[in-house]
Design a protein around this motif. Structure first.
Motif, PDB file in Angstrom:
ATOM      1  N   ARG A 219     -24.898  50.016 -19.085  1.00 42.41           N
ATOM      2  CA  ARG A 219     -25.535  51.129 -18.357  1.00 42.41           C
ATOM      3  C   ARG A 219     -24.486  51.905 -17.557  1.00 42.41           C
ATOM      4  NH1 ARG A 219     -31.164  50.787 -17.631  1.00 42.41           N
ATOM      5  NH2 ARG A 219     -32.083  48.743 -18.098  1.00 42.41           N
ATOM      6  N   HIS A 220     -23.655  51.161 -16.847  1.00 41.54           N
ATOM      7  CA  HIS A 220     -22.604  51.752 -16.012  1.00 41.54           C
ATOM      8  C   HIS A 220     -21.364  50.876 -16.128  1.00 41.54           C
ATOM      9  CE1 HIS A 220     -25.195  54.673 -13.888  1.00 41.54           C
ATOM     10  NE2 HIS A 220     -26.122  53.737 -13.934  1.00 41.54           N
ATOM     11  N   PRO A 221     -20.624  50.992 -17.222  1.00 42.57           N
ATOM     12  CA  PRO A 221     -19.500  50.064 -17.441  1.00 42.57           C
ATOM     13  C   PRO A 221     -18.427  50.121 -16.363  1.00 42.57           C
ATOM     14  CG  PRO A 221     -19.487  51.852 -19.057  1.00 42.57           C
ATOM     15  CD  PRO A 221     -20.806  51.923 -18.343  1.00 42.57           C
ATOM     16  N   ASP A 222     -18.320  51.237 -15.650  1.00 40.67           N
ATOM     17  CA  ASP A 222     -17.320  51.317 -14.594  1.00 40.67           C
ATOM     18  C   ASP A 222     -17.677  50.455 -13.390  1.00 40.67           C
ATOM     19  OD1 ASP A 222     -19.457  53.252 -14.287  1.00 40.67           O
ATOM     20  OD2 ASP A 222     -18.397  54.000 -12.526  1.00 40.67           O
ATOM     21  N   GLN A 223     -18.952  50.067 -13.257  1.00 42.27           N
ATOM     22  CA  GLN A 223     -19.395  49.351 -12.067  1.00 42.27           C
ATOM     23  C   GLN A 223     -19.375  47.830 -12.235  1.00 42.27           C
ATOM     24  OE1 GLN A 223     -22.868  50.899  -9.980  1.00 42.27           O
ATOM     25  NE2 GLN A 223     -22.582  52.897 -10.944  1.00 42.27           N
ATOM     26  N   TYR A 224     -18.601  47.347 -13.200  1.00 46.01           N
ATOM     27  CA  TYR A 224     -18.472  45.911 -13.392  1.00 46.01           C
ATOM     28  C   TYR A 224     -17.114  45.443 -12.868  1.00 46.01           C
ATOM     29  CZ  TYR A 224     -18.866  41.337 -15.610  1.00 46.01           C
ATOM     30  OH  TYR A 224     -18.947  39.981 -15.833  1.00 46.01           O
ATOM     31  N   LEU A 225     -17.013  44.151 -12.554  1.00 44.37           N
ATOM     32  CA  LEU A 225     -15.785  43.591 -12.007  1.00 44.37           C
ATOM     33  C   LEU A 225     -14.829  43.223 -13.142  1.00 44.37           C
ATOM     34  CD1 LEU A 225     -14.469  42.767  -9.268  1.00 44.37           C
ATOM     35  CD2 LEU A 225     -15.361  40.463  -9.674  1.00 44.37           C
ATOM     36  N   TRP A 226     -14.192  44.215 -13.716  1.00 46.11           N
ATOM     37  CA  TRP A 226     -13.271  44.001 -14.831  1.00 46.11           C
ATOM     38  C   TRP A 226     -11.957  43.391 -14.374  1.00 46.11           C
ATOM     39  CZ3 TRP A 226     -15.514  44.051 -19.293  1.00 46.11           C
ATOM     40  CH2 TRP A 226     -16.583  44.927 -19.540  1.00 46.11           C
ATOM     41  N   MET A 227     -11.706  43.305 -13.074  1.00 46.91           N
ATOM     42  CA  MET A 227     -10.459  42.726 -12.566  1.00 46.91           C
ATOM     43  C   MET A 227     -10.406  41.218 -12.768  1.00 46.91           C
ATOM     44  SD  MET A 227     -11.699  45.372 -10.708  1.00 46.91           S
ATOM     45  CE  MET A 227     -11.176  46.991 -10.124  1.00 46.91           C
ATOM     46  N   HIS A 228     -11.546  40.604 -13.064  1.00 48.55           N
ATOM     47  CA  HIS A 228     -11.606  39.157 -13.262  1.00 48.55           C
ATOM     48  C   HIS A 228     -11.115  38.795 -14.664  1.00 48.55           C
ATOM     49  CE1 HIS A 228     -13.096  35.063 -13.290  1.00 48.55           C
ATOM     50  NE2 HIS A 228     -13.816  35.319 -14.360  1.00 48.55           N
ATOM     51  N   ARG A 229     -10.408  37.670 -14.783  1.00 48.17           N
ATOM     52  CA  ARG A 229      -9.908  37.221 -16.092  1.00 48.17           C
ATOM     53  C   ARG A 229     -11.029  36.491 -16.837  1.00 48.17           C
ATOM     54  NH1 ARG A 229      -4.649  33.838 -15.612  1.00 48.17           N
ATOM     55  NH2 ARG A 229      -5.727  32.926 -13.828  1.00 48.17           N
ATOM     56  N   ARG A 230     -11.947  37.275 -17.379  1.00 45.90           N
ATOM     57  CA  ARG A 230     -13.135  36.709 -18.031  1.00 45.90           C
ATOM     58  C   ARG A 230     -12.781  35.897 -19.270  1.00 45.90           C
ATOM     59  NH1 ARG A 230     -16.333  34.004 -19.335  1.00 45.90           N
ATOM     60  NH2 ARG A 230     -18.584  34.269 -19.703  1.00 45.90           N
ATOM     61  N   PHE A 231     -11.678  36.201 -19.917  1.00 46.11           N
ATOM     62  CA  PHE A 231     -11.305  35.523 -21.158  1.00 46.11           C
ATOM     63  C   PHE A 231     -10.071  34.640 -20.967  1.00 46.11           C
ATOM     64  CE2 PHE A 231     -13.144  39.741 -22.113  1.00 46.11           C
ATOM     65  CZ  PHE A 231     -14.345  39.318 -22.664  1.00 46.11           C
ATOM     66  N   LYS A 232      -9.908  34.124 -19.752  1.00 51.84           N
ATOM     67  CA  LYS A 232      -8.742  33.284 -19.428  1.00 51.84           C
ATOM     68  C   LYS A 232      -8.714  32.017 -20.271  1.00 51.84           C
ATOM     69  CE  LYS A 232      -9.265  31.014 -15.681  1.00 51.84           C
ATOM     70  NZ  LYS A 232      -9.408  30.668 -14.253  1.00 51.84           N
ATOM     71  N   THR A 233      -9.865  31.340 -20.401  1.00 56.60           N
ATOM     72  CA  THR A 233      -9.951  30.111 -21.184  1.00 56.60           C
ATOM     73  C   THR A 233     -10.228  30.469 -22.640  1.00 56.60           C
ATOM     74  OG1 THR A 233     -10.851  28.971 -19.249  1.00 56.60           O
ATOM     75  CG2 THR A 233     -11.085  27.872 -21.381  1.00 56.60           C
ATOM     76  N   ARG A 234      -9.368  30.006 -23.536  1.00 59.60           N
ATOM     77  CA  ARG A 234      -9.522  30.350 -24.937  1.00 59.60           C
ATOM     78  C   ARG A 234     -10.153  29.182 -25.707  1.00 59.60           C
ATOM     79  NH1 ARG A 234     -10.912  33.851 -24.753  1.00 59.60           N
ATOM     80  NH2 ARG A 234     -10.561  34.547 -26.872  1.00 59.60           N
ATOM     81  N   PRO A 235     -10.771  29.459 -26.861  1.00 61.02           N
ATOM     82  CA  PRO A 235     -11.441  28.403 -27.627  1.00 61.02           C
ATOM     83  C   PRO A 235     -10.546  27.209 -27.935  1.00 61.02           C
ATOM     84  CG  PRO A 235     -12.069  30.549 -28.468  1.00 61.02           C
ATOM     85  CD  PRO A 235     -10.993  30.791 -27.452  1.00 61.02           C
ATOM     86  N   SER A 236      -9.269  27.456 -28.193  1.00 56.25           N
ATOM     87  CA  SER A 236      -8.319  26.367 -28.425  1.00 56.25           C
ATOM     88  C   SER A 236      -7.244  26.417 -27.353  1.00 56.25           C
ATOM     89  CB  SER A 236      -7.664  26.499 -29.803  1.00 56.25           C
ATOM     90  OG  SER A 236      -6.572  25.596 -29.918  1.00 56.25           O
ATOM     91  N   PRO A 237      -6.871  25.265 -26.794  1.00 53.68           N
ATOM     92  CA  PRO A 237      -5.787  25.267 -25.810  1.00 53.68           C
ATOM     93  C   PRO A 237      -4.478  25.830 -26.360  1.00 53.68           C
ATOM     94  CG  PRO A 237      -6.956  23.166 -25.792  1.00 53.68           C
ATOM     95  CD  PRO A 237      -7.453  23.927 -26.997  1.00 53.68           C
ATOM     96  N   ASP A 238      -4.340  25.854 -27.688  1.00 54.47           N
ATOM     97  CA  ASP A 238      -3.128  26.370 -28.306  1.00 54.47           C
ATOM     98  C   ASP A 238      -3.155  27.891 -28.501  1.00 54.47           C
ATOM     99  OD1 ASP A 238      -2.129  23.769 -28.530  1.00 54.47           O
ATOM    100  OD2 ASP A 238      -3.141  23.467 -30.459  1.00 54.47           O
ATOM    101  N   ASP A 239      -4.309  28.517 -28.241  1.00 57.57           N
ATOM    102  CA  ASP A 239      -4.385  29.973 -28.377  1.00 57.57           C
ATOM    103  C   ASP A 239      -3.485  30.648 -27.349  1.00 57.57           C
ATOM    104  OD1 ASP A 239      -6.190  29.773 -30.423  1.00 57.57           O
ATOM    105  OD2 ASP A 239      -7.956  30.041 -29.162  1.00 57.57           O
ATOM    106  N   PRO A 240      -2.881  31.778 -27.694  1.00 55.63           N
ATOM    107  CA  PRO A 240      -2.013  32.472 -26.730  1.00 55.63           C
ATOM    108  C   PRO A 240      -2.810  33.009 -25.542  1.00 55.63           C
ATOM    109  CG  PRO A 240      -2.378  33.820 -28.686  1.00 55.63           C
ATOM    110  CD  PRO A 240      -2.956  32.471 -28.990  1.00 55.63           C
ATOM    111  N   ASP A 241      -2.113  33.188 -24.444  1.00 53.59           N
ATOM    112  CA  ASP A 241      -2.720  33.735 -23.230  1.00 53.59           C
ATOM    113  C   ASP A 241      -3.294  35.119 -23.536  1.00 53.59           C
ATOM    114  OD1 ASP A 241      -3.409  34.697 -20.750  1.00 53.59           O
ATOM    115  OD2 ASP A 241      -1.452  34.344 -19.831  1.00 53.59           O
ATOM    116  N   PHE A 242      -4.590  35.288 -23.284  1.00 49.81           N
ATOM    117  CA  PHE A 242      -5.266  36.560 -23.566  1.00 49.81           C
ATOM    118  C   PHE A 242      -4.640  37.698 -22.779  1.00 49.81           C
ATOM    119  CE2 PHE A 242      -8.790  39.605 -23.444  1.00 49.81           C
ATOM    120  CZ  PHE A 242      -9.313  39.515 -24.720  1.00 49.81           C
ATOM    121  N   TYR A 243      -4.077  37.387 -21.601  1.00 51.95           N
ATOM    122  CA  TYR A 243      -3.572  38.439 -20.705  1.00 51.95           C
ATOM    123  C   TYR A 243      -2.051  38.511 -20.688  1.00 51.95           C
ATOM    124  CZ  TYR A 243      -8.413  38.403 -19.281  1.00 51.95           C
ATOM    125  OH  TYR A 243      -9.781  38.481 -19.294  1.00 51.95           O
TER     126      TYR A 243
END
Length: 324
Positions: free
Chosen positions: A288-312
């Motif tokens: 509805r208002h994508p600008d009004q979300y807290l995008w500063m949070h690392r929402r994808f920090k944890t990856r499905p496999s511990p061996d996956d590269p850092d998303f950020y």
């Protein structure tokens, strides 16, 4: 059971903060109080200024925000993505100003400019008698949204305490004036008591809390670590899970609150499916208002496999042009 009978006792008395070491915090809170009484348009203007300064100076957070928005909105052009990053900083800057409104102004002041949509969904869910999890999200109107919903419903809330004890005392006292019960974020026993008393409890799950007690479910099409606690609570209590959101309007000052029908056949017995439905409900509101979300949070920090590269992880080459 009334709200007062299951309120969690907290020591929020101010006398313990008389020492001079607390004076800088008192000054900060006094400034918040004064700014909260400025005209709303002036506060929005100041908030955008705060957001612009943060956008220009917080390079690490800007990188996280840019990474999230590029991944979640691949259909947007690079220029549109950069614009959304900047707009999100402006919106969250306004959100900082709105904290003062939530803590120091009566919500009745905003009734003429607040519209509630779908309240019948909440009222029908309450009739079932098993309590309600109000499925919220980390929108930039987080604190003020809580104050505004007190205009129409009597709810409880789970909060993560502030690291500064004095700020936490002011925040908790303000929320106790708006809500029936202010629960600590890990107080599941208190949560169950509230639901057993057929109370609605504000509850947000849209952050990355790590791999423990989580499954990976799509959020904007990206596998995201999503806690299963929502399913466990609904399974144990039979409560309704009602998605809701709150946003400031574009243009003229004003606010909208949205309630939606409870998630049907929830929980299903499949944690991944349930987590996906929770994520989809929140995603629908963000759009509805994508600008009004807290995008500063690392929402994808944890990856499905511990061996996956850092998303950020930043690229090893090239010039960072996020700021331009």
């Amino acid at each position: 059971m009334s709200a007062s009978t299951h309120r969690k006792t907290r020591d929020t008395r101010y006398h313990q903060f008389r020492h001079p070491r607390w004076w800088p915090t008192w000054f900060y809170l006094a400034l918040m109080f004064c700014l909260a009484h400025l005209p709303l348009r002036v506060q929005w203007w100041l908030g955008k200024g705060i957001g612009e300064i943060a956008y220009r100076t917080m390079a690490k957070r800007r990188h996280i925000t840019s990474t999230n928005i590029r991944a979640c909105f691949p259909e947007k052009s690079p220029a549109e993505q950069r614009a959304l990053v900047r707009q999100s900083y402006h919106a969250n800057g306004i959100g900082i100003m709105e904290i003062g409104l939530a803590w120091f102004r009566k919500p009745e002041r905003f009734r003429p400019i607040t519209e509630v949509h779908g309240l019948e969904h909440y009222e029908n869910a309450l009739k079932a008698g098993n309590g309600i999890l109000l499925l919220g999200g980390h929108y930039s109107t987080l604190d003020l949204g809580g104050s505004l919903i007190s205009l129409v419903i009597d709810a409880d809330v789970m909060q993560r305490d502030h690291n500064n004890p004095l700020v936490n005392a002011v925040m908790t006292r303000a929320r106790e004036r708006r809500y029936g019960t202010v629960l600590a974020s890990k107080d599941l026993r208190g949560l169950f008591r509230c639901l057993k008393a057929n109370r609605p409890v504000w509850y947000a799950t849209d952050q990355d809390y790590g791999r423990k007690a989580a499954v990976f479910a799509p959020f904007f099409g990206i596998p995201a670590a999503s806690i299963t606690t929502t399913s466990r609570i609904a399974e144990r209590t039979g409560c309704a899970v009602v998605p809701f959101s709150h946003f400031r309007r574009d243009g003229a000052p004003g606010y909208d609150i949205y309630f939606h029908p409870p998630l049907a056949n929830f929980p299903s017995g499949n944690d991944e499916v349930d987590a996906g439905r929770v994520n989809a409900a929140i995603e629908q509101e963000i759009r509805r208002h994508p600008d009004q979300y807290l995008w500063m949070h690392r929402r994808f920090k944890t990856r499905p496999s511990p061996d996956d590269p850092d998303f950020y992880r930043k690229p090893d080459h090239g010039h960072n042009t996020e700021h331009h």
